[in-house]
Design a protein around this motif. Sequence first.
Motif, PDB file in Angstrom:
ATOM      1  N   ALA A 109       0.869  -1.176   0.000  1.00 18.68           N
ATOM      2  CA  ALA A 109       0.000   0.000   0.000  1.00 18.68           C
ATOM      3  C   ALA A 109       0.907   1.227   0.000  1.00 18.68           C
ATOM      4  O   ALA A 109       1.944   1.228   0.672  1.00 18.68           O
ATOM      5  N   VAL A 110       0.541   2.260  -0.751  1.00 16.92           N
ATOM      6  CA  VAL A 110       1.477   3.363  -0.996  1.00 16.92           C
ATOM      7  C   VAL A 110       0.831   4.711  -0.686  1.00 16.92           C
ATOM      8  O   VAL A 110      -0.268   5.009  -1.154  1.00 16.92           O
ATOM      9  N   ASP A 111       1.541   5.513   0.094  1.00 14.50           N
ATOM     10  CA  ASP A 111       1.165   6.899   0.403  1.00 14.50           C
ATOM     11  C   ASP A 111       2.279   7.792  -0.121  1.00 14.50           C
ATOM     12  O   ASP A 111       3.444   7.617   0.262  1.00 14.50           O
ATOM     13  N   ILE A 112       1.943   8.733  -1.012  1.00 15.32           N
ATOM     14  CA  ILE A 112       2.947   9.608  -1.625  1.00 15.32           C
ATOM     15  C   ILE A 112       2.491  11.059  -1.498  1.00 15.32           C
ATOM     16  O   ILE A 112       1.312  11.359  -1.719  1.00 15.32           O
ATOM     17  N   TRP A 113       3.426  11.932  -1.183  1.00 20.69           N
ATOM     18  CA  TRP A 113       3.113  13.362  -1.182  1.00 20.69           C
ATOM     19  C   TRP A 113       4.392  14.172  -1.414  1.00 20.69           C
ATOM     20  O   TRP A 113       5.493  13.652  -1.349  1.00 20.69           O
ATOM     21  N   ARG A 114       4.204  15.445  -1.690  1.00 21.84           N
ATOM     22  CA  ARG A 114       5.322  16.352  -1.951  1.00 21.84           C
ATOM     23  C   ARG A 114       5.106  17.620  -1.140  1.00 21.84           C
ATOM     24  O   ARG A 114       4.010  18.168  -1.106  1.00 21.84           O
ATOM     25  N   THR A 115       6.156  18.061  -0.477  1.00 14.05           N
ATOM     26  CA  THR A 115       6.105  19.281   0.320  1.00 14.05           C
ATOM     27  C   THR A 115       7.230  20.206  -0.118  1.00 14.05           C
ATOM     28  O   THR A 115       8.366  19.756  -0.306  1.00 14.05           O
ATOM     29  N   THR A 116       6.922  21.485  -0.271  1.00 10.84           N
ATOM     30  CA  THR A 116       7.961  22.475  -0.536  1.00 10.84           C
ATOM     31  C   THR A 116       8.224  23.255   0.748  1.00 10.84           C
ATOM     32  O   THR A 116       7.353  23.990   1.234  1.00 10.84           O
ATOM     33  N   TYR A 117       9.397  23.088   1.305  1.00 10.25           N
ATOM     34  CA  TYR A 117       9.821  23.844   2.474  1.00 10.25           C
ATOM     35  C   TYR A 117      10.396  25.180   2.001  1.00 10.25           C
ATOM     36  O   TYR A 117      10.984  25.266   0.914  1.00 10.25           O
ATOM     37  N   TYR A 122      17.514  35.062  -6.351  1.00 14.50           N
ATOM     38  CA  TYR A 122      16.523  35.023  -5.289  1.00 14.50           C
ATOM     39  C   TYR A 122      16.187  36.445  -4.857  1.00 14.50           C
ATOM     40  O   TYR A 122      17.059  37.318  -4.814  1.00 14.50           O
ATOM     41  N   GLU A 123      14.935  36.653  -4.533  1.00 14.21           N
ATOM     42  CA  GLU A 123      14.511  37.965  -4.049  1.00 14.21           C
ATOM     43  C   GLU A 123      15.145  38.252  -2.688  1.00 14.21           C
ATOM     44  O   GLU A 123      15.223  37.382  -1.829  1.00 14.21           O
ATOM     45  N   HIS A 124      15.586  39.509  -2.521  1.00 14.45           N
ATOM     46  CA  HIS A 124      16.198  39.920  -1.262  1.00 14.45           C
ATOM     47  C   HIS A 124      15.137  40.508  -0.342  1.00 14.45           C
ATOM     48  O   HIS A 124      14.366  41.386  -0.740  1.00 14.45           O
ATOM     49  N   HIS A 125      15.128  40.021   0.912  1.00 18.04           N
ATOM     50  CA  HIS A 125      14.212  40.533   1.913  1.00 18.04           C
ATOM     51  C   HIS A 125      14.994  41.318   2.965  1.00 18.04           C
ATOM     52  O   HIS A 125      16.211  41.468   2.869  1.00 18.04           O
ATOM     53  N   GLU A 126      14.288  41.806   3.950  1.00 13.30           N
ATOM     54  CA  GLU A 126      14.903  42.638   4.979  1.00 13.30           C
ATOM     55  C   GLU A 126      16.112  41.941   5.597  1.00 13.30           C
ATOM     56  O   GLU A 126      16.070  40.759   5.926  1.00 13.30           O
ATOM     57  N   GLY A 127      17.206  42.691   5.700  1.00 19.96           N
ATOM     58  CA  GLY A 127      18.428  42.149   6.275  1.00 19.96           C
ATOM     59  C   GLY A 127      19.200  41.246   5.345  1.00 19.96           C
ATOM     60  O   GLY A 127      20.128  40.564   5.776  1.00 19.96           O
ATOM     61  N   GLY A 128      18.828  41.225   4.063  1.00 20.54           N
ATOM     62  CA  GLY A 128      19.527  40.388   3.092  1.00 20.54           C
ATOM     63  C   GLY A 128      19.068  38.944   3.075  1.00 20.54           C
ATOM     64  O   GLY A 128      19.718  38.092   2.451  1.00 20.54           O
ATOM     65  N   THR A 129      17.954  38.643   3.734  1.00 22.78           N
ATOM     66  CA  THR A 129      17.440  37.274   3.769  1.00 22.78           C
ATOM     67  C   THR A 129      16.961  36.832   2.393  1.00 22.78           C
ATOM     68  O   THR A 129      16.281  37.577   1.688  1.00 22.78           O
ATOM     69  N   LEU A 130      17.311  35.606   2.011  1.00 21.78           N
ATOM     70  CA  LEU A 130      16.812  34.970   0.802  1.00 21.78           C
ATOM     71  C   LEU A 130      15.983  33.759   1.218  1.00 21.78           C
ATOM     72  O   LEU A 130      16.306  33.077   2.193  1.00 21.78           O
ATOM     73  N   LEU A 131      14.916  33.490   0.488  1.00 21.86           N
ATOM     74  CA  LEU A 131      14.069  32.342   0.797  1.00 21.86           C
ATOM     75  C   LEU A 131      14.425  31.172  -0.111  1.00 21.86           C
ATOM     76  O   LEU A 131      14.199  31.216  -1.319  1.00 21.86           O
ATOM     77  N   LEU A 132      14.996  30.142   0.474  1.00 24.32           N
ATOM     78  CA  LEU A 132      15.403  28.941  -0.260  1.00 24.32           C
ATOM     79  C   LEU A 132      14.220  27.989  -0.357  1.00 24.32           C
ATOM     80  O   LEU A 132      13.773  27.427   0.644  1.00 24.32           O
ATOM     81  N   ARG A 133      13.704  27.828  -1.557  1.00 23.74           N
ATOM     82  CA  ARG A 133      12.631  26.853  -1.786  1.00 23.74           C
ATOM     83  C   ARG A 133      13.246  25.458  -1.902  1.00 23.74           C
ATOM     84  O   ARG A 133      14.221  25.266  -2.612  1.00 23.74           O
ATOM     85  N   PHE A 134      12.636  24.505  -1.193  1.00 22.75           N
ATOM     86  CA  PHE A 134      13.221  23.168  -1.143  1.00 22.75           C
ATOM     87  C   PHE A 134      12.114  22.121  -1.226  1.00 22.75           C
ATOM     88  O   PHE A 134      11.607  21.644  -0.208  1.00 22.75           O
TER      89      PHE A 134
END
Length: 260
Positions: free
Chosen positions: A183-191, A237-249
């Motif tokens: 039996a198989v359960d599959i999913w995908r999550t973007t952190y 990557y878009e720059h946010h406050e303080g130089g933060t970049l959001l790494l999509r994973f």
Amino acid sequence: MTANDWSAAQYLKFEEERTRPSADLLARVPLAAPAAAIDIGCGPGNSTELVAARYPEAAVEGLDSSPDMLEKARRRLPGLVFHLGDIANWQPARAYDLVFANAVLQWLPDHERLLPRLAGALAPGGCLAVQMPDNFDEPSHATMREIAEVGDWAPKLRGAKDAKADIGSFDDYYRWLRAAGCAVDIWRTTYVHPMAGAPAIAEWFKSTGLKPYLDRLDAGEREAFVSAYVERIDARYEHHEGGTLLLRFPRLFIVARRPG
């Protein structure tokens, strides 16, 4: 640690972020009281620790091909048994109620045969729990490939991108594991990980995605490759406050259960 061994210290710079998918995967494992579990590709033991904490009565083992990773895992969990070995050649001596594989199978080829073989190590009613990065097309990885194809290092880096296996589709894994009787359960999550600039993204991948490239270069070339990577990542990557970049994973998850 040998020159091309996996660095536990580098890997653990982002321990909290790397452990979160393990916890999410383990939360979907529908086992109440497994007697035997093994964490294959256990690394420094952060995921093994989760398995042992959830199932304190189980005999929990770890398997990894990296001596450095296993040294850290044994220090972290001195009461558990850890084996040095390659998953590709692994011949389990017993059946397991849980085979846990977090962020490791992407380094192995031929998933059509690999995952059913791992499912074959399960006791009746047991689970194969798998998580794999599914970020081949993200800027973090497309940039590596682009840099590798230009410059004097291109001949050395030919084939480095093939160190990671192609990730199959939902349909692929469902079909392969259903054919194995599961039996198989599959999913995908973007952190989405807030990172302290492009250098932090480079630090993250030095122990994983960048490693097949950097291992083929001398010290000066490695420094130049990382510098070029940081420069391009900073622009993608878009720059946010303080130089933060959001790494999509994005990550792919599979829980396959053998009939009881």
